[in-house]
Design a protein around this motif. Structure first.
Motif, PDB file in Angstrom:
ATOM      1  N   UNK A  50       2.746   6.865   5.664  1.00 14.58           N
ATOM      2  CA  UNK A  50       2.638   5.623   4.894  1.00 14.58           C
ATOM      3  C   UNK A  50       3.871   4.753   5.106  1.00 14.58           C
ATOM      4  N   UNK A  51       5.040   5.369   5.192  1.00 12.76           N
ATOM      5  CA  UNK A  51       6.257   4.605   5.471  1.00 12.76           C
ATOM      6  C   UNK A  51       6.205   3.983   6.859  1.00 12.76           C
ATOM      7  N   UNK A  52       5.615   4.708   7.825  1.00 15.57           N
ATOM      8  CA  UNK A  52       5.427   4.137   9.157  1.00 15.57           C
ATOM      9  C   UNK A  52       4.523   2.913   9.097  1.00 15.57           C
ATOM     10  N   UNK A  53       3.554   2.955   8.193  1.00 15.63           N
ATOM     11  CA  UNK A  53       2.596   1.852   8.051  1.00 15.63           C
ATOM     12  C   UNK A  53       3.122   0.739   7.158  1.00 15.63           C
ATOM     13  N   UNK A  86       0.353   9.646  13.005  1.00 16.70           N
ATOM     14  CA  UNK A  86       1.531   8.812  13.220  1.00 16.70           C
ATOM     15  C   UNK A  86       1.216   7.546  14.015  1.00 16.70           C
ATOM     16  N   UNK A  87       0.448   7.679  15.100  1.00 11.22           N
ATOM     17  CA  UNK A  87       0.209   6.521  15.967  1.00 11.22           C
ATOM     18  C   UNK A  87      -0.589   5.416  15.265  1.00 11.22           C
ATOM     19  N   UNK A  88      -1.730   5.722  14.608  1.00 13.37           N
ATOM     20  CA  UNK A  88      -2.417   4.653  13.871  1.00 13.37           C
ATOM     21  C   UNK A  88      -1.548   4.039  12.777  1.00 13.37           C
ATOM     22  N   UNK A  89      -0.734   4.879  12.121  1.00 12.87           N
ATOM     23  CA  UNK A  89       0.153   4.354  11.081  1.00 12.87           C
ATOM     24  C   UNK A  89       1.172   3.383  11.674  1.00 12.87           C
ATOM     25  N   UNK A  90       1.704   3.738  12.841  1.00  9.75           N
ATOM     26  CA  UNK A  90       2.671   2.867  13.506  1.00  9.75           C
ATOM     27  C   UNK A  90       2.041   1.537  13.890  1.00  9.75           C
ATOM     28  N   UNK A  91       0.836   1.582  14.461  1.00 10.33           N
ATOM     29  CA  UNK A  91       0.135   0.353  14.838  1.00 10.33           C
ATOM     30  C   UNK A  91      -0.201  -0.484  13.610  1.00 10.33           C
ATOM     31  N   UNK A  92      -0.569   0.198  12.526  1.00  8.63           N
ATOM     32  CA  UNK A  92      -0.883  -0.495  11.271  1.00  8.63           C
ATOM     33  C   UNK A  92       0.359  -1.220  10.755  1.00  8.63           C
ATOM     34  N   UNK A  93       1.503  -0.535  10.786  1.00 12.71           N
ATOM     35  CA  UNK A  93       2.732  -1.155  10.322  1.00 12.71           C
ATOM     36  C   UNK A  93       3.152  -2.339  11.176  1.00 12.71           C
ATOM     37  N   UNK A  94       2.992  -2.211  12.492  1.00 17.38           N
ATOM     38  CA  UNK A  94       3.329  -3.323  13.377  1.00 17.38           C
ATOM     39  C   UNK A  94       2.434  -4.530  13.094  1.00 17.38           C
ATOM     40  N   UNK A  95       1.153  -4.271  12.781  1.00 18.04           N
ATOM     41  CA  UNK A  95       0.244  -5.368  12.460  1.00 18.04           C
ATOM     42  C   UNK A  95       0.665  -6.072  11.170  1.00 18.04           C
ATOM     43  N   UNK A  96       1.093  -5.288  10.173  1.00 14.31           N
ATOM     44  CA  UNK A  96       1.541  -5.900   8.921  1.00 14.31           C
ATOM     45  C   UNK A  96       2.826  -6.697   9.124  1.00 14.31           C
ATOM     46  N   UNK A  97       3.754  -6.155   9.910  1.00  9.54           N
ATOM     47  CA  UNK A  97       4.996  -6.877  10.176  1.00  9.54           C
ATOM     48  C   UNK A  97       4.718  -8.175  10.928  1.00  9.54           C
ATOM     49  N   UNK A 104       6.259  -7.035  -0.388  1.00  6.65           N
ATOM     50  CA  UNK A 104       5.485  -6.959  -1.633  1.00  6.65           C
ATOM     51  C   UNK A 104       4.023  -7.312  -1.412  1.00  6.65           C
ATOM     52  N   UNK A 105       3.754  -8.123  -0.379  1.00 10.77           N
ATOM     53  CA  UNK A 105       2.381  -8.543  -0.109  1.00 10.77           C
ATOM     54  C   UNK A 105       1.628  -7.565   0.796  1.00 10.77           C
ATOM     55  N   UNK A 106       2.344  -6.590   1.386  1.00 11.84           N
ATOM     56  CA  UNK A 106       1.693  -5.637   2.282  1.00 11.84           C
ATOM     57  C   UNK A 106       0.639  -4.805   1.552  1.00 11.84           C
ATOM     58  N   UNK A 112      -7.233  -4.917   3.120  1.00  5.80           N
ATOM     59  CA  UNK A 112      -8.078  -5.816   3.901  1.00  5.80           C
ATOM     60  C   UNK A 112      -8.065  -5.413   5.371  1.00  5.80           C
ATOM     61  N   UNK A 113      -6.886  -5.118   5.901  1.00  6.12           N
ATOM     62  CA  UNK A 113      -6.784  -4.696   7.293  1.00  6.12           C
ATOM     63  C   UNK A 113      -7.515  -3.380   7.516  1.00  6.12           C
ATOM     64  N   UNK A 114      -7.415  -2.471   6.550  1.00  5.09           N
ATOM     65  CA  UNK A 114      -8.129  -1.196   6.639  1.00  5.09           C
ATOM     66  C   UNK A 114      -9.629  -1.412   6.713  1.00  5.09           C
ATOM     67  N   UNK A 115     -10.142  -2.328   5.892  1.00  7.29           N
ATOM     68  CA  UNK A 115     -11.574  -2.616   5.892  1.00  7.29           C
ATOM     69  C   UNK A 115     -12.021  -3.186   7.229  1.00  7.29           C
TER      70      UNK A 115
END
Length: 261
Positions: A50-53, A86-97, A104-106, A112-115
């Motif tokens: 989750x921290x990676x994301x 780890x890899x999907x979490x990393x990609x998810x975090x990069x997308x949010x960044x 706070x908005x993540x 929404x991104x998960x859906x």
């Protein structure tokens, strides 16, 4: 017609087939012990993912729980490992960044991104796009996996040194680490090195004696229990500044639309 409907339901929800045949007397107690053991290992791993994301740690626990529950009902393979990675979490975090939003908005944008990812994955499954993997060479897949391993390891280095770095990217991360190396938390760094050494030692001993005594590698489970105990007994968080998860929300999250603010 009734038979065809029953076969369709069983094909979509295999739990309707295997659960009535499950031997509770033979496997029940052992499966409960295995489930509790895995929970001790999966919970901290899911928090790290989750921290990676770029999300609060409790979101990793939610993801691990609900994905396993749903796959237990609809899954077709008892060998497949389901949960956070780890890899999907990393990609998810990069997308949010990449959205440019504040942290706070993540938690609002994350569902929404998960859906959207779930809908895209379902569409690819219906179209059987998995066949396209046949056209990807093993060399390309190997290169992708190796690169992902380096990137995932790099994202963990700032936690290893106890540094608060807000950059992404392979080179940028190491540049910032060397710039702030004087601020390294020695207690965090020492705990990290000791944990890695413990896991390697456990793996070597299991490889040597595990098959003889029929004992699986207990390294991850023991490490979780020992590290939690050390933080509690020695007050590593308050006395030495070791960053811990702290208090997490209890119970299940409230269900609401991803578009709600």
């Amino acid at each position: 017609g009734v038979k065809c409907s029953g076969n369709y339901v069983v094909s979509k929800f295999p739990v309707c087939d295997w659960l009535p045949k499950y031997n509770w007397r033979k496997f029940g107690a052992r499966d409960v012990v295995v489930g509790i053991t895995l929970a001790f290992v999966i919970a901290p791993k899911a928090m790290a993912h989750a921290l990676l994301a770029e999300l609060p740690p409790i979101y990793g626990v939610y993801t691990a729980f609900f994905s396993t529950l749903i796959y237990g009902i609809m899954g077709t393979s008892k060998w497949l490992s389901v949960g956070t990675a780890a890899l999907p979490a990393l990609l998810f975090g990069e997308a949010l960044l990449g959205t440019g939003l504040s942290e706070d908005e993540f938690t609002r944008v994350g569902p929404m991104l998960t859906l959207y990812v779930a809908l895209a994955t379902a569409a690819m499954g219906l179209l059987r796009l998995d066949r396209l993997l046949r056209f990807i060479s093993p060399v390309a897949l190997s290169a992708f996996t190796t690169t992902a391993a380096f990137l995932i390891g790099t994202t963990q280095m700032k936690f290893m040194f106890g540094l608060n770095i807000k950059v992404s990217g392979f080179v940028q991360t190491y540049v910032e680490i060397f710039k702030n190396i004087k601020d390294t938390n020695l207690a965090t760094f020492g705990l990290g090195i000791a944990s890695i050494a413990f896991l390697f030692t456990s793996k070597i001993l299991t490889r040597k004696y595990g098959s003889k005594y029929k004992v699986p590698d207990p390294g991850a489970l023991l490490l979780v229990l020992v590290s939690v105990g050390l933080v509690k007994l020695l007050d590593l968080d308050s006395k030495y500044g070791v960053d811990v998860v702290g208090t997490t929300p209890s119970g299940f999250p409230s269900f609401r639309s991803p578009w709600e603010s």
